[in-house]
Motif scaffolding. Structure first.
Motif, short mmCIF file in Angstrom:
data_model
loop_
_atom_site.label_atom_id
_atom_site.label_comp_id
_atom_site.label_asym_id
_atom_site.label_seq_id
_atom_site.Cartn_x
_atom_site.Cartn_y
_atom_site.Cartn_z
N ALA A 1 0.84 -1.20 0.00
CA ALA A 1 0.00 0.00 0.00
C ALA A 1 0.87 1.25 0.00
O ALA A 1 0.60 2.22 -0.72
CB ALA A 1 -0.93 -0.01 1.21
N THR A 2 1.94 1.23 0.82
CA THR A 2 2.85 2.38 0.89
C THR A 2 3.53 2.62 -0.45
O THR A 2 3.56 3.74 -0.96
CB THR A 2 3.94 2.11 1.95
OG1 THR A 2 3.30 1.91 3.21
CG2 THR A 2 4.91 3.28 2.05
N MET B 1 2.73 1.70 -3.47
CA MET B 1 1.86 2.10 -4.58
C MET B 1 1.65 3.62 -4.57
O MET B 1 1.71 4.27 -5.62
CB MET B 1 0.51 1.39 -4.47
CG MET B 1 -0.46 1.83 -5.56
SD MET B 1 -2.05 1.04 -5.44
CE MET B 1 -2.77 1.89 -4.06
N ALA C 1 -0.99 4.81 3.94
CA ALA C 1 -1.29 3.42 4.29
C ALA C 1 -1.73 3.32 5.75
O ALA C 1 -2.61 2.54 6.10
CB ALA C 1 -0.07 2.55 4.04
#
Lengths: 358, 318
Positions: free
Chosen positions: B10-11, B13, B265
């Motif tokens: 998540a981070t 991306m 995130a």
């Protein structure tokens, strides 16, 4: 050299400006033209639709609204009595609505809550003209406000989600909304009840993206819910919901549920299948069609008119041969009948808090 | 631990487009041109990327590479679009901020207009794949426990990491980099030593456009399924914040970009972490902006940004 370049740019700008203004007048004359034909051809009613930003071919609300008007016109042979004006900015709303009112249209239609202020102003200026305002409420005598019972359609897609989660044994589903509040809350509420109606021990994860545009956040939240075991996620978050569809495509073995319109095409993978299990449909065309018909029959009146399952205002997309089995479709239709008959009452109060589960 | 591991993809991306766009801003600012239109260039790049991807997807030869060709298209269109900034600020000596703002506004309009012409709607058609996640990364994914963090990340993060190293090398270890920095610090002194300030700045703005356009295409092709008017939603400005927070240094912007990605995130996973779940998620969305303001206050006394950044260069003026 530099001067020449400046001169050239200045020329370019003026030419493009001239091009813009000439095309504008052209558009104005075409609408004028359609107007003259409509008055000369003995119209029992004249109807004008003002689009939101975007044309009648935007594959979204405007298109749907215009399709409803056209369906009415074709059925009654009144093709020359309906016309539309396109808005390019919010500043066009009031002038466009007033243009139709000045032309003496019997009914002027505006779609989308963004029209709220414009409708309030113009409907007060033209008390003899009738207005249809779709998706929000303006409390004037000559305005019919059409609202949608989103919780009923959401209940049906919840049934689809619950049955799918039962089938593959995960018994876990998710919901992702745009912003917390009564509007999206009703989507969540209907979905919760629909899932639990068919799978009373199913787990429902609820998250809000706090945005209708941040698709990255949508994808992060979807990854979180899918990691927690969700098989299906119902997204009701505008463009942020695109992130959910992208994550579903990445995984391949999970589903997403579309909202407002049939999003089956948006979920297409390169193998020709779609990750969109079904979509919650908001039938703007039903609202415009029924208002036009009421106008023709002389039964049109101001006030709020609610569109729900009974009058085809909302629903679930149940095309056979897509991702829903015929058995699931039968059950969805069953529940739709129960809601129509009043046997099941769907509440619009959501119970699961943002960031948690039941 | 498992939450931390899920936060890695998540981070990365979110961080990828921020880092690449911030590197674009770095080139331009180091040469003395304030590039406030990163957002606009990203929009144009994102639109080009999505369009090329959609149109090539069904093609039998190019289909499998449609996403990557989309990135290339974003890069090329970004260069072309950035020429607007170069011409207006370098040749016509327009105020950098005003020119940049105008270019931003034009981007929002022109991309939607082109969508309407090409696709007949206010957004591109949805692409079926875009850039896909890597199921497994050789070596990294085989590490016990933390290897899990490297499954399901987008390959574009490696483009960002390579670009950070290349940028560092170009700016600090090459002749072009030295000239670039001198133009941003004192263009008159640079010109007196025989450096062509106009040419250097042109090159810098075009590199900036290439990186911002690439960042926009990456953002659209990894985050969503189509280009819409809200696809970029302010990330160009976050990139400028990352540039400032990273003190105009490639490694600093890398750190800032990763940190901003991490805070995003954290906003998603906070509800699962004890104590953090008491903080409203909006708080995590504003961390980048708060920290940038704090950084600006702290750095305000020290000269960390390029000295001549934002000043109009006129060879005849002293």
């Amino acid at each position: 050299m530099k001067k020449a370049l400046k001169l050239f740019l200045a020329l370019l700008v003026s030419v493009s400006l001239a091009a813009c203004s000439s095309s504008n007048t052209e558009e104005a004359t075409t609408t004028e033209g359609s107007e003259t034909t409509s008055t000369s051809g003995e119209c029992p009613v004249t109807i004008g639709l003002v689009t939101d930003m975007g044309g009648v071919d935007d594959k979204s609300f405007n298109q749907s609204a215009w399709e409803g008007v056209q369906r009415f016109a074709e059925e009654n042979g009144l093709q020359d009595c309906v016309s539309y004006l396109q808005s390019t900015t919010e500043a066009d709303y009031v002038p466009n609505l007033s243009t139709f009112a000045d032309e003496g249209k019997d009914l002027v239609i505006a779609v989308g809550y963004l029209f709220n202020e414009a409708i309030t102003e113009v409907s007060a200026n033209y008390p003899d003209t009738m207005f249809l305002f779709v998706d929000d409420v303006v409390d004037h005598e000559n305005v019919e406000s059409a609202t949608f019972n989103a919780e009923q359609g959401s209940f049906l897609v919840g049934v689809a989600a619950g049955l799918t989660a039962m089938e593959n044994g995960s018994k876990t589903v998710g919901f992702m909304g745009g912003m917390e509040g009564p509007i999206i809350g009703s989507f969540q509420a209907g979905y919760e009840q629909g899932v639990l109606a068919v799978c009373n021990d199913c787990k429902i994860y609820v998250d809000y993206a706090d945005s209708y545009s941040d698709d990255a956040k949508g994808q992060q939240l979807a990854a979180k819910q899918y990691d927690l075991g969700a098989t299906v996620i119902y997204q009701s978050a505008g463009n942020a919901g695109n992130g959910v569809i992208k994550e579903a495509k990445e995984r391949g073995d999970v589903w997403a549920i579309g909202v407002d319109k049939d999003q089956y095409q948006d979920g297409m993978k390169d193998d020709g299948t779609s990750v969109i299990l079904t979509s919650m449909l908001k039938r703007v065309d039903s609202a415009t069609y029924s208002a036009c018909t009421d106008m023709l029959n002389g039964t049109f009146e101001g006030g709020t008119k609610v569109f729900n399952l009974s009058n085809d205002g909302v629903g679930a997309e149940v095309t056979s041969g897509r991702n829903l089995s015929d058995d699931v479709i039968a059950q969805i239709n069953d529940y739709a009948e129960k809601i129509k008959s009043g046997e099941i009452e769907v509440s619009s109060e959501a119970t699961i808090a943002n960031g948690s589960s039941n | 631990m498992s939450i931390l591991i899920s936060m890695v993809p998540a981070t990365l991306m979110v961080a990828t487009p921020i880092i690449i766009a911030a590197l674009g801003g770095l080139f331009s600012e180091r040469s003395g041109i304030v590039n406030i239109c990163i957002e606009g260039i990203m929009m144009v790049g994102g639109f080009a990327g999505a369009t090329v991807c959609v149109l090539l997807e069904s093609d039998p030869t190019f289909g499998p590479y449609a996403g990557w060709l989309g990135l290339l298209a974003g890069l090329v269109v970004g260069i072309i679009y950035s020429l607007l900034l170069a011409v207006s600020t370098i040749n016509f000596k327009a105020d950098h901020t005003i020119a940049g703002t105008a270019i931003n506004m034009l981007a929002a309009g022109i991309t939607i207009y082109l969508c309407q012409i090409i696709f007949g709607q206010q957004r591109t058609i949805a692409f079926s794949k875009g850039i896909s996640k890597m199921k497994k990364i050789p070596l990294l994914s085989d590490i016990p426990i933390i290897g899990q963090a490297f499954t399901g990340i987008y390959p574009t993060i490696f483009i960002a990491l390579i670009l950070v190293l290349v940028t560092w090398f170009v700016v600090y270890k090459t002749r072009f980099g030295l000239r670039l920095r001198s133009c941003g610090e004192n263009p008159h002194a640079a010109a007196s030593m025989g450096i062509n300030v106009y040419k250097t700045r042109y090159a810098a703005v075009m590199i900036s456009g290439a990186l911002a356009g690439l960042a926009g295409a990456i953002m659209v092709l990894t985050n969503g399924i189509q280009y819409t008017a809200s696809s970029i939603h302010g990330v160009g400005f976050i990139a400028i914040a990352a540039l400032i927070f990273g003190k105009w240094h490639p490694l600093g912007t890398l750190g800032a970009g990763l940190f901003f990605g991490f805070s995003s995130a954290l906003g998603v996973y906070a509800s699962m972490i004890p104590l953090l779940n008491l903080i409203p998620s909006e708080f995590f969305s504003c961390i980048p902006y708060i920290l940038t303001i704090v950084a600006l206050i702290i750095f305000s006394g020290k000269a960390v940004g390029p000295k001549a950044s934002g000043q109009i260069y006129d060879a005849g003026k002293r």
